[in-house]
Design an enzyme around this catalytic site. Structure first.
Site, mmCIF file in Angstrom:
data_model
loop_
_atom_site.group_PDB
_atom_site.id
_atom_site.type_symbol
_atom_site.label_atom_id
_atom_site.label_comp_id
_atom_site.label_asym_id
_atom_site.label_seq_id
_atom_site.Cartn_x
_atom_site.Cartn_y
_atom_site.Cartn_z
ATOM 1 C CE LYS A 22 -1.713 1.637 4.066
ATOM 2 N NZ LYS A 22 -1.395 3.043 4.282
ATOM 3 C CG ASN A 23 2.482 2.701 3.517
ATOM 4 O OD1 ASN A 23 1.309 3.045 3.321
ATOM 5 N ND2 ASN A 23 2.968 2.488 4.719
ATOM 6 C CB CYS A 117 -3.754 5.990 11.372
ATOM 7 S SG CYS A 117 -4.540 4.644 10.492
ATOM 8 N NE ARG A 122 0.806 10.042 10.308
ATOM 9 C CZ ARG A 122 0.355 8.960 9.675
ATOM 10 N NH1 ARG A 122 -0.872 8.538 9.879
ATOM 11 N NH2 ARG A 122 1.132 8.302 8.833
ATOM 12 C CB ILE A 124 3.293 18.417 6.478
ATOM 13 C CG1 ILE A 124 2.457 19.624 6.867
ATOM 14 C CG2 ILE A 124 2.447 17.170 6.410
ATOM 15 C CD1 ILE A 124 1.498 20.067 5.775
ATOM 16 C CG ASP A 125 8.295 20.129 10.254
ATOM 17 O OD1 ASP A 125 7.594 19.122 10.422
ATOM 18 O OD2 ASP A 125 9.473 20.201 10.656
ATOM 19 C CG ASP A 305 3.263 1.264 9.532
ATOM 20 O OD1 ASP A 305 3.031 2.143 10.377
ATOM 21 O OD2 ASP A 305 3.215 1.486 8.300
ATOM 22 C CB ILE A 327 8.080 6.379 14.387
ATOM 23 C CG1 ILE A 327 9.245 5.403 14.203
ATOM 24 C CG2 ILE A 327 7.790 7.158 13.099
ATOM 25 C CD1 ILE A 327 10.510 5.954 13.631
ATOM 26 N NE ARG A 397 -6.774 4.527 6.187
ATOM 27 C CZ ARG A 397 -6.043 5.463 6.735
ATOM 28 N NH1 ARG A 397 -6.363 5.921 7.912
ATOM 29 N NH2 ARG A 397 -4.993 5.944 6.121
#
Ligand code: UD1
Length: 430
Positions: A22-23, A117, A122, A124-125, A305, A327, A397
Protein backbone atom coordinates in the site's frame (compact mmCIF):
# COMPACT_ATOMS: atom_id res chain seq x y z
CA UNK A 1 -21.58 -0.90 10.79
CA UNK A 2 -19.39 -3.78 9.67
CA UNK A 3 -17.56 -5.76 12.30
CA UNK A 4 -15.56 -8.96 12.48
CA UNK A 5 -16.85 -11.84 14.57
CA UNK A 6 -14.03 -14.12 15.63
CA UNK A 7 -13.76 -17.33 17.55
CA UNK A 8 -10.19 -17.70 18.66
CA UNK A 9 -8.03 -20.58 19.68
CA UNK A 10 -7.23 -22.22 16.32
CA UNK A 11 -3.59 -22.41 15.24
CA UNK A 12 -3.43 -20.79 11.80
CA UNK A 13 -1.85 -23.10 9.25
CA UNK A 14 -1.28 -22.80 5.52
CA UNK A 15 -0.07 -20.48 2.79
CA UNK A 16 -1.08 -16.92 2.12
CA UNK A 17 -0.33 -14.73 -0.90
CA UNK A 18 0.90 -11.26 0.03
CA UNK A 19 -0.36 -8.34 -2.06
CA UNK A 20 1.31 -5.19 -3.34
CA UNK A 21 2.58 -2.67 -0.81
CA UNK A 22 0.00 0.00 0.00
CA UNK A 23 2.67 2.49 1.01
CA UNK A 24 4.50 2.02 -2.29
CA UNK A 25 1.37 1.95 -4.45
CA UNK A 26 0.11 5.29 -3.10
CA UNK A 27 3.09 7.46 -4.14
CA UNK A 28 3.39 5.49 -7.40
CA UNK A 29 -0.25 6.23 -8.27
CA UNK A 30 0.26 9.91 -7.41
CA UNK A 31 3.49 10.08 -9.43
CA UNK A 32 1.69 8.81 -12.50
CA UNK A 33 0.27 12.35 -12.95
CA UNK A 34 3.83 13.48 -13.74
CA UNK A 35 3.64 12.36 -17.36
CA UNK A 36 1.12 12.97 -20.15
CA UNK A 37 1.76 9.44 -21.39
CA UNK A 38 -0.01 6.29 -20.23
CA UNK A 39 1.25 4.45 -17.17
CA UNK A 40 0.41 0.81 -16.36
CA UNK A 41 0.64 -0.26 -12.74
CA UNK A 42 0.44 -3.87 -11.64
CA UNK A 43 0.32 -5.60 -8.21
CA UNK A 44 -1.66 -2.67 -6.87
CA UNK A 45 -3.47 -3.59 -3.65
CA UNK A 46 -7.25 -3.26 -3.83
CA UNK A 47 -7.63 -1.48 -0.48
CA UNK A 48 -9.56 1.57 0.62
CA UNK A 49 -6.59 3.98 0.61
CA UNK A 50 -5.57 3.22 -2.98
CA UNK A 51 -9.19 3.42 -4.12
CA UNK A 52 -9.72 6.78 -2.41
CA UNK A 53 -6.61 8.17 -4.08
CA UNK A 54 -7.67 6.81 -7.49
CA UNK A 55 -11.08 8.44 -7.09
CA UNK A 56 -9.54 11.79 -6.18
CA UNK A 57 -7.30 11.50 -9.24
CA UNK A 58 -10.32 10.67 -11.42
CA UNK A 59 -12.02 13.83 -10.07
CA UNK A 60 -9.22 16.03 -11.45
CA UNK A 61 -9.39 14.34 -14.84
CA UNK A 62 -6.88 11.49 -14.65
CA UNK A 63 -8.22 8.84 -17.06
CA UNK A 64 -8.18 5.38 -15.52
CA UNK A 65 -8.93 1.88 -16.63
CA UNK A 66 -8.90 -0.97 -14.18
CA UNK A 67 -7.51 -3.79 -16.29
CA UNK A 68 -7.79 -6.29 -13.46
CA UNK A 69 -8.36 -6.22 -9.73
CA UNK A 70 -4.69 -5.35 -9.19
CA UNK A 71 -3.80 -3.48 -12.34
CA UNK A 72 -4.70 -0.08 -13.67
CA UNK A 73 -3.74 2.14 -16.57
CA UNK A 74 -3.65 5.85 -15.91
CA UNK A 75 -3.37 8.81 -18.21
CA UNK A 76 -3.00 12.31 -16.81
CA UNK A 77 -2.63 14.05 -20.19
CA UNK A 78 -5.87 15.97 -19.75
CA UNK A 79 -5.97 17.00 -16.11
CA UNK A 80 -8.64 19.65 -15.57
CA UNK A 81 -7.79 20.90 -12.09
CA UNK A 82 -4.78 21.34 -9.85
CA UNK A 83 -6.99 21.58 -6.78
CA UNK A 84 -7.68 18.31 -4.98
CA UNK A 85 -10.32 18.85 -2.38
CA UNK A 86 -12.74 15.96 -2.27
CA UNK A 87 -14.03 14.95 1.12
CA UNK A 88 -12.49 11.49 1.19
CA UNK A 89 -9.00 12.62 0.28
CA UNK A 90 -8.71 14.36 3.65
CA UNK A 91 -9.02 10.99 5.32
CA UNK A 92 -5.90 9.48 3.81
CA UNK A 93 -2.33 10.41 4.51
CA UNK A 94 -1.10 9.87 1.00
CA UNK A 95 -3.23 12.66 -0.44
CA UNK A 96 -0.19 14.88 0.04
CA UNK A 97 1.80 12.93 -2.52
CA UNK A 98 -0.24 14.71 -5.15
CA UNK A 99 1.40 17.95 -4.01
CA UNK A 100 4.95 16.83 -4.84
CA UNK A 101 3.78 15.18 -8.06
CA UNK A 102 1.72 18.13 -9.37
CA UNK A 103 4.16 20.76 -8.14
CA UNK A 104 6.89 18.95 -10.08
CA UNK A 105 4.87 18.69 -13.27
CA UNK A 106 2.67 21.82 -13.22
CA UNK A 107 4.58 24.02 -10.72
CA UNK A 108 1.28 24.44 -8.94
CA UNK A 109 -0.79 22.27 -6.61
CA UNK A 110 -3.51 22.77 -4.01
CA UNK A 111 -4.40 19.75 -1.94
CA UNK A 112 -6.53 19.31 1.18
CA UNK A 113 -4.42 18.80 4.30
CA UNK A 114 -3.85 15.12 4.87
CA UNK A 115 -5.52 12.96 7.47
CA UNK A 116 -4.64 9.31 7.98
CA UNK A 117 -4.50 7.31 11.19
CA UNK A 118 -4.49 9.31 14.40
CA UNK A 119 -1.25 7.87 15.76
CA UNK A 120 0.43 11.07 16.83
CA UNK A 121 1.30 14.53 15.61
CA UNK A 122 1.98 14.07 11.92
CA UNK A 123 3.79 17.26 11.04
CA UNK A 124 4.50 18.26 7.44
CA UNK A 125 7.16 20.87 8.11
CA UNK A 126 9.84 18.84 6.32
CA UNK A 127 7.69 18.55 3.18
CA UNK A 128 7.17 22.32 3.21
CA UNK A 129 10.85 22.99 3.90
CA UNK A 130 11.80 20.78 0.94
CA UNK A 131 9.33 22.43 -1.47
CA UNK A 132 10.53 25.89 -0.40
CA UNK A 133 14.16 24.86 -0.87
CA UNK A 134 13.27 23.99 -4.47
CA UNK A 135 11.91 27.51 -4.93
CA UNK A 136 8.18 26.97 -4.35
CA UNK A 137 5.92 29.22 -2.35
CA UNK A 138 3.89 27.25 0.16
CA UNK A 139 0.94 28.50 2.17
CA UNK A 140 -1.76 26.76 4.16
CA UNK A 141 -5.14 28.37 3.65
CA UNK A 142 -8.75 27.22 4.05
CA UNK A 143 -7.63 23.69 4.83
CA UNK A 144 -5.51 23.41 1.69
CA UNK A 145 -1.76 23.29 1.19
CA UNK A 146 -1.15 25.60 -1.74
CA UNK A 147 2.16 25.50 -3.57
CA UNK A 148 3.30 27.43 -6.60
CA UNK A 149 6.60 28.15 -8.33
CA UNK A 150 7.80 30.02 -11.38
CA UNK A 151 10.31 27.23 -11.74
CA UNK A 152 11.80 24.63 -9.44
CA UNK A 153 15.55 24.62 -8.98
CA UNK A 154 17.56 21.76 -7.45
CA UNK A 155 18.84 22.27 -3.93
CA UNK A 156 20.75 20.62 -1.08
CA UNK A 157 18.19 19.65 1.54
CA UNK A 158 18.95 18.25 4.99
CA UNK A 159 15.88 16.63 6.53
CA UNK A 160 15.63 17.40 10.27
CA UNK A 161 14.03 14.02 10.89
CA UNK A 162 13.78 10.85 8.85
CA UNK A 163 10.43 11.13 7.09
CA UNK A 164 9.07 8.71 4.52
CA UNK A 165 6.46 11.20 3.32
CA UNK A 166 8.79 14.19 3.06
CA UNK A 167 11.50 12.17 1.28
CA UNK A 168 8.96 10.92 -1.26
CA UNK A 169 7.30 14.28 -1.80
CA UNK A 170 10.53 16.20 -2.29
CA UNK A 171 11.93 13.45 -4.52
CA UNK A 172 8.89 13.75 -6.82
CA UNK A 173 9.05 17.55 -7.09
CA UNK A 174 12.84 17.51 -7.59
CA UNK A 175 12.55 14.98 -10.43
CA UNK A 176 11.25 17.73 -12.72
CA UNK A 177 13.31 20.61 -11.24
CA UNK A 178 16.24 22.28 -12.98
CA UNK A 179 19.61 20.96 -11.80
CA UNK A 180 20.51 18.56 -9.02
CA UNK A 181 18.82 18.04 -5.68
CA UNK A 182 20.49 16.20 -2.82
CA UNK A 183 18.28 14.95 0.01
CA UNK A 184 20.32 14.18 3.13
CA UNK A 185 18.96 12.13 6.03
CA UNK A 186 16.49 10.60 3.59
CA UNK A 187 14.16 7.75 4.54
CA UNK A 188 15.39 4.33 3.33
CA UNK A 189 12.12 2.38 3.40
CA UNK A 190 11.52 -0.12 0.58
CA UNK A 191 8.63 2.02 -0.67
CA UNK A 192 10.99 5.01 -1.09
CA UNK A 193 13.18 2.80 -3.28
CA UNK A 194 10.16 1.48 -5.17
CA UNK A 195 9.00 5.00 -6.01
CA UNK A 196 12.52 5.95 -7.16
CA UNK A 197 12.60 2.86 -9.40
CA UNK A 198 9.18 3.76 -10.79
CA UNK A 199 10.24 7.36 -11.53
CA UNK A 200 13.50 6.14 -13.09
CA UNK A 201 11.47 3.82 -15.31
CA UNK A 202 9.67 6.98 -16.51
CA UNK A 203 12.98 8.66 -17.39
CA UNK A 204 13.92 10.27 -14.06
CA UNK A 205 17.51 10.34 -12.86
CA UNK A 206 17.47 9.36 -9.19
CA UNK A 207 20.42 7.71 -7.46
CA UNK A 208 20.97 6.58 -3.89
CA UNK A 209 17.39 5.67 -2.95
CA UNK A 210 17.68 3.15 -0.13
CA UNK A 211 20.61 5.05 1.41
CA UNK A 212 20.33 8.23 3.44
CA UNK A 213 21.57 10.46 0.61
CA UNK A 214 19.42 10.64 -2.51
CA UNK A 215 20.68 12.52 -5.58
CA UNK A 216 18.14 13.64 -8.13
CA UNK A 217 19.22 15.18 -11.43
CA UNK A 218 16.19 17.02 -12.74
CA UNK A 219 14.90 16.01 -16.17
CA UNK A 220 12.65 17.96 -18.51
CA UNK A 221 9.87 15.44 -18.78
CA UNK A 222 8.82 11.92 -17.93
CA UNK A 223 7.36 9.25 -20.19
CA UNK A 224 4.94 6.36 -19.78
CA UNK A 225 5.94 3.09 -18.17
CA UNK A 226 4.80 -0.33 -16.99
CA UNK A 227 5.56 -1.09 -13.39
CA UNK A 228 4.93 -3.76 -10.75
CA UNK A 229 4.58 -2.60 -7.13
CA UNK A 230 6.70 -4.42 -4.49
CA UNK A 231 5.06 -6.83 -2.02
CA UNK A 232 3.69 -5.42 1.22
CA UNK A 233 6.22 -5.84 3.98
CA UNK A 234 3.67 -4.97 6.70
CA UNK A 235 0.93 -7.29 5.43
CA UNK A 236 3.55 -10.09 5.35
CA UNK A 237 4.76 -9.20 8.85
CA UNK A 238 1.19 -9.21 10.16
CA UNK A 239 0.58 -12.77 8.90
CA UNK A 240 3.97 -13.86 10.26
CA UNK A 241 2.91 -12.63 13.70
CA UNK A 242 -0.45 -14.37 13.22
CA UNK A 243 1.54 -17.61 13.20
CA UNK A 244 3.40 -16.51 16.35
CA UNK A 245 0.30 -15.64 18.40
CA UNK A 246 -1.81 -18.65 17.37
CA UNK A 247 1.03 -21.21 17.63
CA UNK A 248 0.57 -21.75 13.94
CA UNK A 249 2.57 -22.56 10.83
CA UNK A 250 2.20 -19.98 8.04
CA UNK A 251 3.97 -19.54 4.72
CA UNK A 252 3.81 -15.99 3.35
CA UNK A 253 4.23 -16.11 -0.42
CA UNK A 254 5.34 -13.36 -2.82
CA UNK A 255 7.55 -11.49 -0.36
CA UNK A 256 11.02 -9.93 -0.51
CA UNK A 257 12.80 -11.51 2.50
CA UNK A 258 15.33 -8.65 2.67
CA UNK A 259 12.50 -6.25 3.56
CA UNK A 260 11.47 -8.49 6.46
CA UNK A 261 14.83 -8.82 8.21
CA UNK A 262 14.04 -6.82 11.35
CA UNK A 263 10.70 -8.62 11.70
CA UNK A 264 12.31 -12.04 11.29
CA UNK A 265 15.00 -11.18 13.86
CA UNK A 266 12.30 -10.46 16.46
CA UNK A 267 10.28 -13.57 15.59
CA UNK A 268 13.39 -15.67 16.20
CA UNK A 269 14.14 -13.86 19.46
CA UNK A 270 10.67 -14.67 20.78
CA UNK A 271 11.09 -18.34 19.95
CA UNK A 272 9.59 -18.87 16.49
CA UNK A 273 11.25 -20.89 13.75
CA UNK A 274 11.64 -19.06 10.47
CA UNK A 275 12.44 -20.67 7.14
CA UNK A 276 13.36 -18.47 4.20
CA UNK A 277 13.46 -18.94 0.43
CA UNK A 278 13.72 -16.53 -2.52
CA UNK A 279 10.18 -15.22 -2.37
CA UNK A 280 8.51 -16.91 0.59
CA UNK A 281 8.99 -17.29 4.32
CA UNK A 282 7.59 -19.80 6.78
CA UNK A 283 6.97 -19.05 10.44
CA UNK A 284 6.31 -21.87 12.89
CA UNK A 285 5.47 -21.35 16.55
CA UNK A 286 5.13 -24.34 18.83
CA UNK A 287 5.96 -23.15 22.32
CA UNK A 288 4.96 -20.27 24.54
CA UNK A 289 6.62 -17.11 23.24
CA UNK A 290 9.65 -15.55 24.91
CA UNK A 291 10.01 -11.89 25.88
CA UNK A 292 12.05 -9.27 24.08
CA UNK A 293 12.48 -5.52 23.99
CA UNK A 294 11.53 -3.55 20.90
CA UNK A 295 12.31 -0.03 19.76
CA UNK A 296 10.69 1.11 16.52
CA UNK A 297 13.03 2.94 14.16
CA UNK A 298 13.15 4.07 10.55
CA UNK A 299 14.07 1.28 8.08
CA UNK A 300 16.05 -0.95 8.44
CA UNK A 301 14.96 -0.77 12.09
CA UNK A 302 11.83 -2.47 13.41
CA UNK A 303 8.86 -0.73 11.71
CA UNK A 304 6.42 1.32 13.74
CA UNK A 305 3.70 -0.22 11.54
CA UNK A 306 4.50 -3.61 13.16
CA UNK A 307 4.62 -2.30 16.74
CA UNK A 308 1.03 -3.24 17.72
CA UNK A 309 1.38 -6.72 16.20
CA UNK A 310 4.55 -7.55 18.14
CA UNK A 311 3.07 -6.07 21.33
CA UNK A 312 0.05 -8.38 21.00
CA UNK A 313 2.48 -11.32 20.69
CA UNK A 314 4.59 -10.18 23.64
CA UNK A 315 1.42 -9.88 25.71
CA UNK A 316 1.33 -13.69 25.56
CA UNK A 317 5.00 -14.27 26.33
CA UNK A 318 6.52 -15.50 29.56
CA UNK A 319 7.89 -12.49 31.45
CA UNK A 320 8.21 -8.76 30.90
CA UNK A 321 8.87 -6.98 27.60
CA UNK A 322 9.38 -3.32 26.87
CA UNK A 323 8.18 -1.77 23.61
CA UNK A 324 9.11 1.80 22.73
CA UNK A 325 7.73 3.66 19.72
CA UNK A 326 10.22 6.34 18.74
CA UNK A 327 8.32 7.35 15.57
CA UNK A 328 4.77 8.17 16.66
CA UNK A 329 3.83 9.21 20.19
CA UNK A 330 0.23 8.04 20.16
CA UNK A 331 0.48 4.50 18.91
CA UNK A 332 -0.65 2.60 21.99
CA UNK A 333 -4.38 3.28 21.76
CA UNK A 334 -5.04 -0.42 21.25
CA UNK A 335 -3.66 -1.23 24.71
CA UNK A 336 -6.95 -0.43 26.50
CA UNK A 337 -8.72 -2.78 24.09
CA UNK A 338 -6.17 -5.54 24.62
CA UNK A 339 -6.55 -5.14 28.38
CA UNK A 340 -10.23 -6.04 27.90
CA UNK A 341 -8.95 -9.33 26.54
CA UNK A 342 -6.88 -9.92 29.66
CA UNK A 343 -3.53 -8.38 28.70
CA UNK A 344 -1.35 -6.89 31.41
CA UNK A 345 0.20 -3.79 29.85
CA UNK A 346 1.07 -0.40 31.24
CA UNK A 347 1.86 2.54 28.97
CA UNK A 348 4.21 5.29 30.11
CA UNK A 349 4.66 7.95 27.45
CA UNK A 350 5.94 6.24 24.34
CA UNK A 351 6.78 2.99 26.13
CA UNK A 352 4.63 -0.01 26.90
CA UNK A 353 5.63 -2.34 29.71
CA UNK A 354 4.13 -5.72 28.93
CA UNK A 355 3.78 -8.48 31.49
CA UNK A 356 2.89 -11.57 29.53
CA UNK A 357 -0.28 -13.49 30.38
CA UNK A 358 -0.92 -17.11 29.52
CA UNK A 359 -3.92 -16.42 27.30
CA UNK A 360 -6.30 -13.74 26.11
CA UNK A 361 -10.05 -14.14 26.38
CA UNK A 362 -12.57 -12.95 23.79
CA UNK A 363 -14.16 -9.48 24.13
CA UNK A 364 -15.87 -6.77 22.11
CA UNK A 365 -13.16 -4.33 21.15
CA UNK A 366 -12.73 -1.58 18.64
CA UNK A 367 -9.94 -0.93 16.14
CA UNK A 368 -8.35 2.46 16.91
CA UNK A 369 -6.33 2.65 13.68
CA UNK A 370 -5.16 0.52 10.76
CA UNK A 371 -2.24 -1.51 12.15
CA UNK A 372 -3.57 -1.61 15.71
CA UNK A 373 -6.84 -2.94 14.29
CA UNK A 374 -5.04 -5.79 12.54
CA UNK A 375 -3.06 -6.50 15.71
CA UNK A 376 -6.28 -6.75 17.74
CA UNK A 377 -7.62 -9.25 15.20
CA UNK A 378 -4.49 -11.34 15.88
CA UNK A 379 -5.18 -11.04 19.61
CA UNK A 380 -8.77 -12.21 19.09
CA UNK A 381 -7.61 -15.13 16.92
CA UNK A 382 -5.40 -16.34 19.74
CA UNK A 383 -8.01 -15.72 22.46
CA UNK A 384 -10.29 -18.22 24.09
CA UNK A 385 -13.90 -17.65 23.03
CA UNK A 386 -15.68 -15.11 20.87
CA UNK A 387 -14.63 -11.57 20.06
CA UNK A 388 -16.20 -8.79 18.04
CA UNK A 389 -13.92 -6.22 16.42
CA UNK A 390 -15.61 -2.90 15.71
CA UNK A 391 -14.49 -0.05 13.43
CA UNK A 392 -12.95 -2.43 10.91
CA UNK A 393 -13.07 0.29 8.26
CA UNK A 394 -9.60 1.20 9.55
CA UNK A 395 -8.32 -2.30 8.79
CA UNK A 396 -9.85 -2.19 5.30
CA UNK A 397 -7.69 0.85 4.52
CA UNK A 398 -4.62 -1.35 4.26
CA UNK A 399 -5.47 -5.07 4.23
CA UNK A 400 -7.09 -6.62 1.18
CA UNK A 401 -9.46 -9.53 1.89
CA UNK A 402 -8.17 -9.78 5.45
CA UNK A 403 -10.91 -12.09 6.80
CA UNK A 404 -10.83 -14.28 3.67
CA UNK A 405 -7.05 -14.71 3.85
CA UNK A 406 -7.29 -15.57 7.55
CA UNK A 407 -10.15 -18.03 6.87
CA UNK A 408 -7.95 -19.78 4.31
CA UNK A 409 -5.48 -20.39 7.16
CA UNK A 410 -8.21 -21.93 9.30
CA UNK A 411 -9.31 -18.85 11.24
CA UNK A 412 -12.90 -18.62 12.40
CA UNK A 413 -13.62 -15.06 11.39
CA UNK A 414 -16.54 -13.51 9.56
CA UNK A 415 -17.68 -10.10 8.48
CA UNK A 416 -20.93 -9.31 10.31
CA UNK A 417 -23.34 -6.38 10.19
CA UNK A 418 -25.65 -7.00 13.13
CA UNK A 419 -26.25 -8.81 16.40
CA UNK A 420 -28.28 -11.33 14.38
CA UNK A 421 -25.26 -12.08 12.19
CA UNK A 422 -23.22 -12.63 15.34
CA UNK A 423 -25.76 -15.13 16.67
CA UNK A 424 -25.72 -16.93 13.29
CA UNK A 425 -21.91 -17.04 13.39
CA UNK A 426 -21.98 -18.51 16.90
CA UNK A 427 -24.54 -21.15 15.88
CA UNK A 428 -22.49 -22.08 12.82
CA UNK A 429 -19.17 -22.29 14.67
CA UNK A 430 -20.67 -23.91 17.77
C1 UD1 B 1 4.59 6.70 6.52
C2 UD1 B 1 3.63 5.53 6.37
C3 UD1 B 1 3.20 5.02 7.73
C4 UD1 B 1 4.41 4.71 8.58
C5 UD1 B 1 5.38 5.90 8.63
C6 UD1 B 1 6.69 5.57 9.32
C7 UD1 B 1 2.50 5.97 4.29
C8 UD1 B 1 1.26 6.39 3.59
N1 UD1 B 1 2.48 5.99 5.61
O1 UD1 B 1 3.88 7.74 7.17
O2 UD1 B 1 2.44 3.85 7.53
O3 UD1 B 1 3.98 4.46 9.92
O4 UD1 B 1 5.71 6.30 7.29
O5 UD1 B 1 7.30 4.48 8.72
O6 UD1 B 1 3.48 5.59 3.68
N2 UD1 B 1 7.69 14.22 10.73
C9 UD1 B 1 7.94 15.53 11.02
N3 UD1 B 1 7.84 16.45 10.01
C10 UD1 B 1 7.50 16.11 8.73
C11 UD1 B 1 7.26 14.75 8.44
C12 UD1 B 1 7.35 13.82 9.47
O7 UD1 B 1 8.24 15.90 12.16
O8 UD1 B 1 7.43 16.99 7.87
C13 UD1 B 1 7.79 13.21 11.81
C14 UD1 B 1 6.44 12.55 12.11
O9 UD1 B 1 5.69 13.31 13.05
C15 UD1 B 1 6.88 11.21 12.66
C16 UD1 B 1 8.16 10.90 11.87
O10 UD1 B 1 8.60 12.13 11.34
O11 UD1 B 1 7.21 11.33 14.01
C17 UD1 B 1 8.00 9.90 10.75
O12 UD1 B 1 6.95 10.31 9.90
P1 UD1 B 1 6.91 9.92 8.35
O13 UD1 B 1 8.02 8.98 8.05
O14 UD1 B 1 6.81 11.17 7.57
O15 UD1 B 1 5.54 9.13 8.27
P2 UD1 B 1 4.44 9.22 7.14
O16 UD1 B 1 5.11 9.46 5.83
O17 UD1 B 1 3.35 10.10 7.59
Amino acid sequence: MDQYAIKGGNPLVGEVEIGGAKNAALPILAASVMTDETVYIDNMPDVRDTNVLLKAMANIGVMQKRTGRHSVTLNAGNINSLVVEDDNIKKIRASYYLIGAMLGKYKHAEVALPGGCDIGCRAIDQHIKGFRALGAEVIIEYGLIKTKAEKLVGSHIYMDCVSVGATINVMMAATLAEGTTIIENAAKEPHVVDLANFLNSMGANIKGAGTDVIRIKGVEKLHGTEYTVIPDQIEAGTFMFAAAVTKGDIVVKNVIPKHLESIVAKLIEIGCEVEEADDWMRVVATKRLKTTHVKTLPYPGFPTDMQPQIAVALGLSQGTSIVTDTIFENRFKYVDELIRMGANIKVEGTTAIIDGVEKYTGATISAPDLRAGAALVLGALSAEGYSVIEDIHYIERGYEDFPQKLQSLGAQIELIESERDLQKFKLKIG
